[in-house]
Design a protein around this motif. Structure first.
Motif, PDB file in Angstrom:
ATOM      1  N   VAL A  28      -1.466   4.975  -8.864  1.00 29.43           N
ATOM      2  CA  VAL A  28      -2.038   5.996  -7.992  1.00 29.43           C
ATOM      3  C   VAL A  28      -3.555   5.980  -8.122  1.00 29.43           C
ATOM      4  CG1 VAL A  28      -2.040   8.439  -7.383  1.00 29.43           C
ATOM      5  CG2 VAL A  28       0.047   7.381  -8.266  1.00 29.43           C
ATOM      6  N   HIS A  29      -4.228   5.865  -6.988  1.00 26.71           N
ATOM      7  CA  HIS A  29      -5.685   5.822  -6.982  1.00 26.71           C
ATOM      8  C   HIS A  29      -6.280   7.202  -7.292  1.00 26.71           C
ATOM      9  CE1 HIS A  29      -5.274   1.864  -5.561  1.00 26.71           C
ATOM     10  NE2 HIS A  29      -5.302   2.074  -4.249  1.00 26.71           N
TER      11      HIS A  29
ATOM     12  N   GLY B 291      -2.894   8.544   6.213  1.00 28.24           N
ATOM     13  CA  GLY B 291      -3.582   7.418   6.817  1.00 28.24           C
ATOM     14  C   GLY B 291      -4.466   6.619   5.895  1.00 28.24           C
ATOM     15  N   ALA B 292      -4.535   6.991   4.623  1.00 33.48           N
ATOM     16  CA  ALA B 292      -5.396   6.287   3.665  1.00 33.48           C
ATOM     17  C   ALA B 292      -4.569   5.749   2.510  1.00 33.48           C
ATOM     18  CB  ALA B 292      -6.479   7.221   3.139  1.00 33.48           C
ATOM     19  N   GLU B 293      -5.029   4.661   1.942  1.00 31.34           N
ATOM     20  CA  GLU B 293      -4.337   4.082   0.793  1.00 31.34           C
ATOM     21  C   GLU B 293      -4.506   4.992  -0.422  1.00 31.34           C
ATOM     22  OE1 GLU B 293      -4.701   0.236  -2.151  1.00 31.34           O
ATOM     23  OE2 GLU B 293      -5.031  -0.095   0.007  1.00 31.34           O
ATOM     24  N   ALA B 294      -3.390   5.490  -0.936  1.00 32.12           N
ATOM     25  CA  ALA B 294      -3.405   6.385  -2.090  1.00 32.12           C
ATOM     26  C   ALA B 294      -2.937   5.701  -3.360  1.00 32.12           C
ATOM     27  CB  ALA B 294      -2.528   7.606  -1.812  1.00 32.12           C
TER      28      ALA B 294
ATOM     29  N   ASN C  67       8.864   2.064   2.090  1.00 31.76           N
ATOM     30  CA  ASN C  67       8.150   2.156   3.358  1.00 31.76           C
ATOM     31  C   ASN C  67       6.748   2.737   3.156  1.00 31.76           C
ATOM     32  OD1 ASN C  67      10.480   1.277   4.667  1.00 31.76           O
ATOM     33  ND2 ASN C  67      11.259   3.361   4.866  1.00 31.76           N
ATOM     34  N   SER C  68       6.108   2.352   2.069  1.00 27.31           N
ATOM     35  CA  SER C  68       4.835   2.973   1.688  1.00 27.31           C
ATOM     36  C   SER C  68       3.713   2.658   2.650  1.00 27.31           C
ATOM     37  CB  SER C  68       4.436   2.516   0.274  1.00 27.31           C
ATOM     38  OG  SER C  68       5.345   3.016  -0.670  1.00 27.31           O
ATOM     39  N   THR C  69       3.843   1.559   3.401  1.00 28.38           N
ATOM     40  CA  THR C  69       2.787   1.239   4.352  1.00 28.38           C
ATOM     41  C   THR C  69       2.869   2.148   5.583  1.00 28.38           C
ATOM     42  OG1 THR C  69       4.219  -0.483   5.262  1.00 28.38           O
ATOM     43  CG2 THR C  69       2.563  -1.157   3.658  1.00 28.38           C
ATOM     44  N   LEU C  70       3.949   2.918   5.658  1.00 30.40           N
ATOM     45  CA  LEU C  70       4.095   3.867   6.759  1.00 30.40           C
ATOM     46  C   LEU C  70       3.603   5.226   6.312  1.00 30.40           C
ATOM     47  CD1 LEU C  70       7.691   2.907   7.959  1.00 30.40           C
ATOM     48  CD2 LEU C  70       5.501   2.068   8.827  1.00 30.40           C
ATOM     49  N   ASP C  71       2.789   5.853   7.084  1.00 29.01           N
ATOM     50  CA  ASP C  71       2.269   7.191   6.753  1.00 29.01           C
ATOM     51  C   ASP C  71       3.243   8.231   7.281  1.00 29.01           C
ATOM     52  OD1 ASP C  71       0.731   9.250   5.943  1.00 29.01           O
ATOM     53  OD2 ASP C  71      -0.751   9.070   7.542  1.00 29.01           O
ATOM     54  N   ASN C  72       4.224   8.593   6.444  1.00 31.03           N
ATOM     55  CA  ASN C  72       5.233   9.532   6.919  1.00 31.03           C
ATOM     56  C   ASN C  72       5.166  10.832   6.166  1.00 31.03           C
ATOM     57  OD1 ASN C  72       6.139   8.577   4.465  1.00 31.03           O
ATOM     58  ND2 ASN C  72       7.953   7.585   5.328  1.00 31.03           N
TER      59      ASN C  72
ATOM     60  N   LYS D   4       0.836  -1.194   0.000  1.00 33.54           N
ATOM     61  CA  LYS D   4       0.000   0.000   0.000  1.00 33.54           C
ATOM     62  C   LYS D   4       0.875   1.249   0.000  1.00 33.54           C
ATOM     63  CE  LYS D   4      -3.817  -2.067   2.618  1.00 33.54           C
ATOM     64  NZ  LYS D   4      -4.634  -1.956   3.858  1.00 33.54           N
ATOM     65  N   PHE D   5       0.470   2.231  -0.763  1.00 35.26           N
ATOM     66  CA  PHE D   5       1.083   3.558  -0.722  1.00 35.26           C
ATOM     67  C   PHE D   5       0.135   4.430   0.083  1.00 35.26           C
ATOM     68  CE2 PHE D   5       1.534   7.819  -2.846  1.00 35.26           C
ATOM     69  CZ  PHE D   5       2.791   8.114  -2.337  1.00 35.26           C
TER      70      PHE D   5
END
Length: 497
Positions: free
Chosen positions: A463-464, A446-449, A492-497, A441-442
């Motif tokens: 990209v959604h 906090g949401a999958e983009a 590290n796309s699963t991390l919301d940074n 997930k990217f």
């Protein structure tokens, strides 16, 4: 270097109205208003409602005496009101580069220093077409400014100058504000295009030695899927041979690009079927055109020349058939209907960019007419379109040059399925590992983009909720994509940074 100059946005409004096309010849042939005998490029430009009087910008030959090959003439400018930051604080530049190996060609560019740190990477952005200027991206995608409905400029909070020192170039010759005094300066293939861009970058870093040490990335969208591999390969080879100024090339990013044309044309029926645009019977019928496209594309690759135009016609027939079914669908974003001949309203471009005050502030000659999409450039590159530029990319990957292919999932013209297909088919040492890589997930806010596949230096990001122009549709996600990728943190796309 010219003296600095600032001007107010209260009276100066810059905008660019060409879409950076994947390759748009057949995209407009379904409009019955255009006679069948008109040229492909004429149909394109008329569809854009941007049909210039000149095929591309020509300056009288008496201008030749002042032409100094390899010279950069640059000036500082400001789009902000006088009460805003100073020109020196902003670090905004516009200039011309006199192209070597030309009669009198000059390449126009913008350069915006990073809003945060001059040590940020240097990024060059290439708009597609071929023959459409860089100003659409600058003002409506990832540049420092946006244009509002009341025709004023506002800061773009997600401009890529938030993370980089970014260059926007009008190229090939005849595009945008770039011009010549001789038609022979038109380019016809990626050799000519990459030579000009490489020579420009050599002159740019000579004029701005403070940026030579910075990491360098090549980015762009649409037909830049052709430009980027050719330029990156040229830079990498010359670096290895220790020719010229060493350009610190670290990576390339291709957005909704046209790179391996045969594969991408052949995927149209499958993508259209998966997205409910056509029926299974219609897909099967359209797919009967694929063998002829494939046969002529292979002939183009082996023989070149006019057979490449025949290949383009054969492959465009696939897309034409889909367009005849979907009607007024916005083929840049299948969530939308096509409003107007371009599907987006960018009709004010030439009037605004031909304002004398605008041209004066940018160092553009008074008699020069802004050319948003050049008919001549488009025609000159026809034999280039069906060439497969993916062949340059394995060597870059083997040398550790990072590569990001990103796609808005709602784009039909340069759709994600076709891009993923050629990425998976690319023969390099990490091919099997990339194809077996997990889909991550990217995440943005906090949401999958989007979704990401990657291995080693290669990454593919879907990209959604975005169409052909990802930075326009998903500006925050696009900026975070760039920052994470350049910083080596995209995995590290699963991390919301």
């Amino acid at each position: 270097m010219a003296s600095s100059k600032s001007f107010s946005i209260l009276s100066l409004l810059l905008f660019f109205a060409s879409v950076s096309f994947c390759y748009a010849t057949s995209r407009f042939t379904h409009h019955p208003a255009f006679p069948p005998q008109s040229s492909k490029a004429e149909r394109l430009i008329r569809s854009l409602n941007l049909f210039p009087k000149e095929t591309f910008n020509i300056i009288d030959s008496d201008h030749l005496h002042s032409f100094v090959p390899g010279q950069i003439v640059e000036k500082n400018f400001s789009f902000l009101a006088h009460s805003g930051p100073s020109v020196e604080d902003l670090g905004h530049h516009a200039g011309y580069y006199s192209l070597p190996h030309s009669k009198a060609a000059r390449m126009f560019y913008f350069f915006f220093e990073s809003r945060k740190n001059k040590n940020d990477p240097v990024v060059i952005w290439l708009t597609g077409g071929p023959g459409c200027g860089s100003e659409l991206a600058l003002f409506y995608e990832n540049g420092p400014f946006h244009i509002t409905k009341n025709l004023s400029l506002t800061w773009n909070d997600y401009g890529w100058d938030q993370a980089s020192n970014i260059i926007f170039v009008d190229q090939p010759t005849g595009t945008g504000f770039s011009y010549s005094s001789d038609n022979s300066d038109l380019r016809h293939d990626e050799t000519g295009v990459s030579n000009d861009l490489y020579n420009f970058l050599q002159a740019f870093f000579k004029a701005h030695p403070e940026f030579v040490k910075n990491e360098f990335y090549i980015t762009g969208e649409s037909y830049a899927g052709h430009y980027i591999p050719a330029l990156a390969s040229r830079i990498n080879q010359n670096n290895k041979m220790k020719k010229g100024i060493h350009i610190n090339l670290k990576g390339i990013a291709i957005g909704n690009g046209l790179t391996n044309s045969p594969i991408q044309y052949e995927i149209y029926p499958e993508f259209a079927l998966q997205n409910g645009l056509i029926t299974k019977n219609e897909s099967d019928d359209i797919s009967k055109l694929i063998p002829n496209c494939d046969k002529k594309a292979k002939a183009c690759e082996s023989r070149g020349g006019t057979i490449c135009e025949d290949a383009l016609d054969a492959c465009e027939a696939i897309f034409d058939r889909i367009l005849s079914i979907v009607g007024d669908l916005n083929y840049y974003d299948i969530r939308k209907k096509c409003v107007g001949p371009l599907c987006y309203d960018f009709s004010n471009v030439e009037k605004l960019l031909n304002e004398e005050k605008v041209k004066s502030a940018l160092g553009v000659r008074k008699e020069l007419k802004y050319v948003s999409c050049s008919r001549a450039v488009y025609d000159a590159m026809l034999q280039d379109t069906m060439r497969n530029l993916e062949v340059f990319l394995p060597g870059l990957l083997e040398d550790g040059i990072k590569m990001l292919v990103y796609n808005g999932e709602k784009d039909l013209i340069c759709n994600w399925l076709g891009n993923l297909r050629w990425v998976n088919a690319m023969n390099w040492s990490g091919q099997k590992a990339f194809r077996a890589s997990p889909t991550l997930k990217f995440v943005v806010d906090g949401a999958e983009a989007g979704t990401l596949n990657s291995y080693g230096p290669l990454a593919f990001l879907k990209v959604h909720d975005a169409g052909h122009m990802v930075p326009m549709d998903q500006p925050k996600a696009a900026l975070q994509m760039l920052e994470r990728w350049m910083g080596g943190k995209l995995m590290n796309s699963t991390l919301d940074n």
